[in-house]
Design a protein around this motif. Structure first.
Motif, mmCIF file in Angstrom:
data_model
loop_
_atom_site.group_PDB
_atom_site.id
_atom_site.type_symbol
_atom_site.label_atom_id
_atom_site.label_comp_id
_atom_site.label_asym_id
_atom_site.label_seq_id
_atom_site.Cartn_x
_atom_site.Cartn_y
_atom_site.Cartn_z
ATOM 1 N N HIS A 181 0.824 -1.208 0.000
ATOM 2 C CA HIS A 181 0.000 0.000 0.000
ATOM 3 C C HIS A 181 0.862 1.263 0.000
ATOM 4 C CE1 HIS A 181 -3.841 2.064 0.442
ATOM 5 N NE2 HIS A 181 -3.212 2.897 1.261
ATOM 6 N N LEU A 182 2.078 1.167 0.536
ATOM 7 C CA LEU A 182 2.952 2.340 0.605
ATOM 8 C C LEU A 182 3.819 2.510 -0.641
ATOM 9 C CD1 LEU A 182 4.177 2.046 4.320
ATOM 10 C CD2 LEU A 182 2.363 3.521 3.421
ATOM 11 N N LEU A 183 3.902 1.485 -1.459
ATOM 12 C CA LEU A 183 4.739 1.538 -2.653
ATOM 13 C C LEU A 183 4.347 2.712 -3.553
ATOM 14 C CD1 LEU A 183 5.151 -2.193 -3.791
ATOM 15 C CD2 LEU A 183 7.004 -0.584 -3.263
ATOM 16 N N LYS A 184 5.380 3.421 -4.034
ATOM 17 C CA LYS A 184 5.210 4.526 -4.989
ATOM 18 C C LYS A 184 4.469 5.719 -4.403
ATOM 19 C CE LYS A 184 7.185 1.896 -8.014
ATOM 20 N NZ LYS A 184 8.626 2.096 -8.328
ATOM 21 N N LYS A 185 4.223 5.708 -3.109
ATOM 22 C CA LYS A 185 3.541 6.836 -2.474
ATOM 23 C C LYS A 185 4.519 7.612 -1.598
ATOM 24 C CE LYS A 185 -1.135 4.841 -2.160
ATOM 25 N NZ LYS A 185 -0.906 3.462 -2.597
ATOM 26 N N SER A 186 4.246 8.889 -1.435
ATOM 27 C CA SER A 186 4.953 9.694 -0.431
ATOM 28 C C SER A 186 4.184 9.547 0.873
ATOM 29 C CB SER A 186 4.989 11.160 -0.870
ATOM 30 O OG SER A 186 5.537 11.967 0.152
ATOM 31 N N TYR A 187 4.793 8.937 1.871
ATOM 32 C CA TYR A 187 4.058 8.613 3.091
ATOM 33 C C TYR A 187 4.749 9.167 4.335
ATOM 34 C CZ TYR A 187 7.539 4.812 3.415
ATOM 35 O OH TYR A 187 8.700 4.086 3.472
ATOM 36 N N LEU A 188 3.925 9.377 5.367
ATOM 37 C CA LEU A 188 4.416 9.719 6.699
ATOM 38 C C LEU A 188 3.913 8.659 7.667
ATOM 39 C CD1 LEU A 188 5.732 11.658 8.791
ATOM 40 C CD2 LEU A 188 3.468 12.699 9.052
ATOM 41 N N ILE A 189 4.845 8.015 8.351
ATOM 42 C CA ILE A 189 4.502 7.003 9.355
ATOM 43 C C ILE A 189 4.990 7.504 10.715
ATOM 44 C CG2 ILE A 189 4.893 4.639 10.152
ATOM 45 C CD1 ILE A 189 3.319 4.664 7.606
ATOM 46 N N VAL A 190 4.147 7.417 11.728
ATOM 47 C CA VAL A 190 4.565 7.679 13.112
ATOM 48 C C VAL A 190 4.609 6.356 13.852
ATOM 49 C CG1 VAL A 190 4.054 8.824 15.288
ATOM 50 C CG2 VAL A 190 3.578 9.995 13.137
ATOM 51 N N ILE A 191 5.766 6.060 14.451
ATOM 52 C CA ILE A 191 5.900 4.882 15.308
ATOM 53 C C ILE A 191 6.145 5.398 16.716
ATOM 54 C CG2 ILE A 191 7.203 2.782 15.791
ATOM 55 C CD1 ILE A 191 7.869 2.620 12.841
ATOM 56 N N ASP A 192 5.142 5.275 17.547
ATOM 57 C CA ASP A 192 5.172 5.860 18.891
ATOM 58 C C ASP A 192 5.698 4.863 19.915
ATOM 59 O OD1 ASP A 192 4.711 7.773 20.884
ATOM 60 O OD2 ASP A 192 2.685 7.040 21.255
ATOM 61 N N ASP A 193 6.643 5.332 20.717
ATOM 62 C CA ASP A 193 7.177 4.568 21.848
ATOM 63 C C ASP A 193 7.924 3.308 21.406
ATOM 64 O OD1 ASP A 193 7.706 4.383 24.527
ATOM 65 O OD2 ASP A 193 5.846 3.343 25.031
ATOM 66 N N LEU A 194 8.899 3.491 20.527
ATOM 67 C CA LEU A 194 9.749 2.386 20.082
ATOM 68 C C LEU A 194 10.786 2.084 21.155
ATOM 69 C CD1 LEU A 194 10.668 0.491 17.718
ATOM 70 C CD2 LEU A 194 12.237 2.330 17.062
ATOM 71 N N TRP A 195 10.822 0.848 21.613
ATOM 72 C CA TRP A 195 11.733 0.463 22.685
ATOM 73 C C TRP A 195 12.967 -0.280 22.190
ATOM 74 C CZ3 TRP A 195 11.443 0.451 28.265
ATOM 75 C CH2 TRP A 195 10.406 1.242 28.772
ATOM 76 N N SER A 196 12.806 -1.148 21.202
ATOM 77 C CA SER A 196 13.902 -2.059 20.879
ATOM 78 C C SER A 196 14.323 -1.961 19.425
ATOM 79 C CB SER A 196 13.506 -3.504 21.197
ATOM 80 O OG SER A 196 12.598 -3.996 20.237
ATOM 81 N N ILE A 197 15.583 -2.269 19.193
ATOM 82 C CA ILE A 197 16.138 -2.329 17.841
ATOM 83 C C ILE A 197 15.503 -3.477 17.056
ATOM 84 C CG2 ILE A 197 18.257 -2.866 16.577
ATOM 85 C CD1 ILE A 197 19.762 -1.245 18.749
ATOM 86 N N ASP A 198 15.233 -4.590 17.717
ATOM 87 C CA ASP A 198 14.612 -5.751 17.049
ATOM 88 C C ASP A 198 13.249 -5.379 16.469
ATOM 89 O OD1 ASP A 198 16.787 -7.294 17.660
ATOM 90 O OD2 ASP A 198 15.878 -8.245 19.417
ATOM 91 N N ALA A 199 12.458 -4.618 17.237
ATOM 92 C CA ALA A 199 11.138 -4.200 16.761
ATOM 93 C C ALA A 199 11.284 -3.308 15.524
ATOM 94 C CB ALA A 199 10.380 -3.465 17.862
ATOM 95 N N TRP A 200 12.275 -2.437 15.529
ATOM 96 C CA TRP A 200 12.525 -1.577 14.376
ATOM 97 C C TRP A 200 12.907 -2.397 13.141
ATOM 98 C CZ3 TRP A 200 11.722 2.766 12.048
ATOM 99 C CH2 TRP A 200 12.573 3.182 11.026
ATOM 100 N N ASP A 201 13.820 -3.351 13.330
ATOM 101 C CA ASP A 201 14.258 -4.184 12.207
ATOM 102 C C ASP A 201 13.087 -4.943 11.590
ATOM 103 O OD1 ASP A 201 16.889 -3.395 12.351
ATOM 104 O OD2 ASP A 201 17.507 -5.061 13.628
ATOM 105 N N ALA A 202 12.187 -5.416 12.435
ATOM 106 C CA ALA A 202 11.034 -6.175 11.931
ATOM 107 C C ALA A 202 10.082 -5.290 11.136
ATOM 108 C CB ALA A 202 10.303 -6.832 13.096
ATOM 109 N N LEU A 203 9.895 -4.036 11.583
ATOM 110 C CA LEU A 203 8.950 -3.143 10.923
ATOM 111 C C LEU A 203 9.542 -2.468 9.696
ATOM 112 C CD1 LEU A 203 7.140 -1.341 13.896
ATOM 113 C CD2 LEU A 203 6.109 -2.851 12.206
ATOM 114 N N MET A 204 10.853 -2.244 9.704
ATOM 115 C CA MET A 204 11.480 -1.472 8.638
ATOM 116 C C MET A 204 11.269 -2.100 7.260
ATOM 117 S SD MET A 204 12.942 1.319 8.192
ATOM 118 C CE MET A 204 13.546 2.099 6.711
ATOM 119 N N ARG A 205 11.084 -3.403 7.226
ATOM 120 C CA ARG A 205 10.861 -4.088 5.946
ATOM 121 C C ARG A 205 9.542 -3.673 5.290
ATOM 122 N NH1 ARG A 205 11.980 -9.718 9.074
ATOM 123 N NH2 ARG A 205 14.153 -9.301 9.668
#
Length: 425
Positions: A181-205
Motif C-alpha cells: 500500500h505504501l509503494l510509490k507513495k509519499s508517506y508519513l509514518i509515526v511509530i510511537d514509543d519504540l523500545w527495541s532495535i529488534d522491533a525496528w528491524d522487523a517493521l522497517m521491511r
C-alpha cells in the motif's frame, strides 16, 4: 497550531536571522522600551492568527525599516508572554522543515526523551498539522510500547490506510499488505514509543524507499535506539520545561481562561516547580488540583506530597506517586473503570466500545436517574477532566469518540491490578 503561511514565514525569518525582539531600555523612566520592526510584524501576525490579546489598546502597524515603536509596560508583558508561548511552536516549525524538505530518500526523525516529557504530544502536533497532511499522499500511526505486539501494530497502521475486512491474515501477510500500500507513495509514518532495535528491524521491511521524500517519525526513550535508526536527520532531544513554562501550563490546565486567584499564586508556582519541568507531571497535578478545593491549605498538602516524591531519583517513580494521588480521589466504581481501561485498552479504544465493556462488567451501573450507559459516559468525561486519559479523536461537534492512556498510567493500572487481584485477575 498556527497554519497561517504568512505567520510561518515571519517566524521562520526571525529565527533564521537571529533577530532580537527588543532593544534594551526596558528601565526607561517613562516605562517604555523599543521594539524591533520585525518583532512588531510578529506581534501583529500572532494577534491576527490566534485571536488572542485583542484588548491591546494600541493598534500596531508594521513600521518602515528605520522607524521605532515605543510600547508601554503592559504591551511589553503581552509580547514577552507570546515569545515564551511560541518557544514550543518554534520546535514544531523546525521539525516541519525536516519533514517537508530535505532528501528525496526515506528519512527518520527521532523524538527522544524521558517518559512524560511530551514526545507523543509533539508527534501528534506534527501528524495533524495542515502543512504535513497536505504534503504526503498517506499518513499512518502505530504504537509499540515495551510489550511489542507486531500484529497489533500492523493492524493499527493498516487501519489508517485501508478497510480491514479480513483479520485472518498472518503477520507476514499483513506486513506485505502494508508495504504494497505504501509503494510509490509519499508517506508519513509515526511509530510511537519504540523500545527495541529488534522491533525496528522487523517493521522497517514494511517501509519502501521510492525516493519520494517519505518520512518516519519515531518517539523513543533511548539514545542507542535513536542512533541505530538514524538515516539523515539528527535525533531531536526533547528538553524539560522551564519554571516559567511549567507555571504557565499549570495555570492553563487548572483555570483555563479564568484569572488565577492571587492568594494561590505563590503555592501554585511552588507546585509547578515541584514537577521539575515534566509536562505529564504538570498535567496530572493540574487534574488533581482541579478536583480539590481552591484553598491554600489543600494545595499546600499537594505540595508536601510532591516534595516527598521529588527526593526519589527515578522519574518513573515520581510519576507513580502523582498518579497514585490522582487515583485516590476517584470514586470507587470509577477506579474499577479506570483500571480496566488501562489494563485492556490503554493504547486506545473507541468510547462506544469501552462503555459497552464497562456496562457488561457491571463497572457502570444505572440508577433511577440515569441508565448504565449514561453513567459510563459521565465516567469517561470525569477521567478526561482529571487528565488521566487523553482524547484521541472528537466529532465535529466536539463529542469524544476515542481515548487513550499514557504508557506510565498503563503501567500503574497493570501493577495495581496485580497487587489487588493477582496476575490472573
Amino acid at each position: 497550531m498556527h497554519d497561517d503561511p504568512l505567520f510561518l514565514k515571519h517566524v521562520y525569518y526571525l529565527k533564521k536571522e537571529k533577530r532580537n525582539f527588543f532593544n534594551g531600555q526596558k528601565d526607561n523612566p517613562n516605562g517604555s522600551f523599543i521594539m524591533q520592526p520585525a518583532a512588531i510584524v510578529f506581534l501583529n501576525l500572532y494577534i491576527h492568527s490566534t485571536k488572542q490579546f485583542r484588548d491591546i489598546s494600541i493598534i500596531l502597524s508594521a513600521p518602515s525599516a528605520t522607524s521605532q515603536q515605543h510600547l508601554n509596560r503592559q504591551i511589553q508583558g503581552y509580547v514577552l508572554l507570546i515569545v515564551q508561548e511560541e518557544a514550543h511552536f518554534l520546535w514544531t516549525e523546525e521539525l516541519i522543515e525536516r519533514l517537508i524538505w530535505g532528501p528525496k530518500d526515506l528519512d527518520v526523525v527521532s523524538l527522544v526523551g524521558m517518559p512524560g516529557i511530551g514526545k507523543t504530544t509533539l508527534a501528534k502536533r506534527l501528524y495533524t498539522h495542515n502543512v504535513i497532511i497536505s504534503r504526503f499522499d498517506v499518513c499512518s500511526w502505530g504504537t509499540i510500547s515495551q510489550a511489542y505486539n507486531k500484529r497489533k501494530t500492523l493492524l493499527e497502521m493498516l487501519g489508517d490506510l485501508v478497510p480491514l475486512n479480513d483479520s485472518t491474515c498472518s503477520d507476514d501477510e499483513l506486513a506485505e499488505k502494508l508495504r504494497r500500500h505504501l509503494l510509490k507513495k509519499s508517506y508519513l509514518i509515526v511509530i510511537d514509543d519504540l523500545w527495541s532495535i529488534d522491533a525496528w528491524d522487523a517493521l522497517m521491511r514494511c517501509f519502501p524507499d521510492d525516493k519520494n521524500s517519505s518520512r518516519i517519525i519515531l518517539t523513543n526513550r533511548r539514545d542507542n535506539v535513536a542512533s541505530y535508526t538514524k538515516r539523515f536527520s539528527a535525533p531531536h532531544h526533547h528538553r524539560l520545561f522551564t519554571d516559567e513554562e511549567s507555571w504557565r501550563l499549570l495555570q492553563k490546565e487548572v483555570f483555563g481562561e479564568e484569572r488565577f486567584p492571587p492568594e494561590l499564586e505563590k503555592i501554585g508556582v511552588q507546585i509547578a516547580q515541584s514537577c521539575r519541568g515534566l509536562p505529564l507531571a504538570i498535567v496530572l497535578v493540574a487534574g488533581l488540583l482541579a478536583k480539590i478545593e481552591k484553598q491554600e491549605l489543600c494545595w499546600r498538602k499537594v505540595t508536601n506530597d510532591l516534595r516527598c516524591s521529588c527526593v526519589i531519583a527515578d522519574d518513573a517513580q515520581r510519576y507513580m506517586d502523582i498518579i497514585t494521588l490522582s487515583f485516590s480521589l476517584l470514586p470507587d466504581q470509577l477506579k474499577l473503570c479506570f483500571l480496566y481501561f488501562g489494563e485492556y485498552f490503554g493504547n486506545g479504544v473507541k468510547v462506544r466500545k469501552l462503555i459497552q465493556r464497562w456496562v457488561a462488567e457491571e463497572f457502570a451501573i444505572g440508577n433511577g436517574l440515569k441508565s448504565a450507559e449514561n453513567v459510563a459516559k459521565d465516567y469517561v468525561m470525569e477521567l478526561v477532566d482529571s487528565n488521566l486519559v487523553m482524547v484521541v479523536r472528537r466529532s465535529f461537534s466536539g463529542k469524544v469518540i476515542a481515548i487513550s492512556m499514557h504508557d506510565l498510567l498503563g503501567e500503574f493500572c497493570s501493577t495495581t491490578c496485580i497487587d489487588q487481584w493477582g496476575p490472573e485477575g
